[in-house]
Design a protein around this motif. Structure first.
Motif, PDB file in Angstrom:
ATOM      1  N   SER A  18      48.186  47.345  45.353  1.00  0.00           N
ATOM      2  CA  SER A  18      47.824  48.015  43.972  1.00  0.00           C
ATOM      3  C   SER A  18      47.852  47.248  42.888  1.00  0.00           C
ATOM      4  N   GLU A  19      49.065  46.415  42.859  1.00  0.00           N
ATOM      5  CA  GLU A  19      49.353  45.532  41.836  1.00  0.00           C
ATOM      6  C   GLU A  19      48.157  44.651  41.352  1.00  0.00           C
ATOM      7  N   LEU A  20      47.662  43.931  42.470  1.00  0.00           N
ATOM      8  CA  LEU A  20      46.501  43.050  42.282  1.00  0.00           C
ATOM      9  C   LEU A  20      45.160  43.689  42.127  1.00  0.00           C
ATOM     10  N   LYS A  37      38.830  45.155  30.032  1.00  0.00           N
ATOM     11  CA  LYS A  37      39.198  46.341  30.239  1.00  0.00           C
ATOM     12  C   LYS A  37      38.706  46.639  31.765  1.00  0.00           C
ATOM     13  N   ALA A  38      37.957  45.569  32.395  1.00  0.00           N
ATOM     14  CA  ALA A  38      37.579  45.777  33.896  1.00  0.00           C
ATOM     15  C   ALA A  38      38.839  45.184  34.696  1.00  0.00           C
ATOM     16  N   ARG A  39      39.074  45.899  35.774  1.00  0.00           N
ATOM     17  CA  ARG A  39      40.195  45.521  36.620  1.00  0.00           C
ATOM     18  C   ARG A  39      39.325  44.737  38.033  1.00  0.00           C
ATOM     19  N   ILE A  40      40.276  44.302  38.701  1.00  0.00           N
ATOM     20  CA  ILE A  40      39.550  43.700  40.064  1.00  0.00           C
ATOM     21  C   ILE A  40      38.995  44.910  41.006  1.00  0.00           C
ATOM     22  N   PHE A  41      39.902  45.868  40.925  1.00  0.00           N
ATOM     23  CA  PHE A  41      39.422  47.234  41.528  1.00  0.00           C
ATOM     24  C   PHE A  41      37.963  47.733  41.114  1.00  0.00           C
TER      25      PHE A  41
END
Length: 53
Positions: A18-20, A37-41
């Protein structure tokens, strides 16, 4: 499940924690998330669904 996970690890796959998955990528944007604002997810899946909102 354990056997499948072992095969994936043997082939070089790693678990995304979840952290990654929540790590923001500064110079990337998606259709619904602006730059910074985009996360890896969001980049791997869809930004219509969130794991942290």
């Amino acid at each position: 499940m354990d056997k499948m996970q072992a095969v994936l690890f043997q082939n070089g796959y790693i678990e995304i924690t979840s952290e990654l998955a929540n790590t923001i990528i500064e110079d990337v944007e998606t259709e619904l998330k602006g730059k910074g604002k985009a996360r890896i997810f969001d980049c791997l899946f869809t930004d219509l669904i969130s794991i942290s909102d």
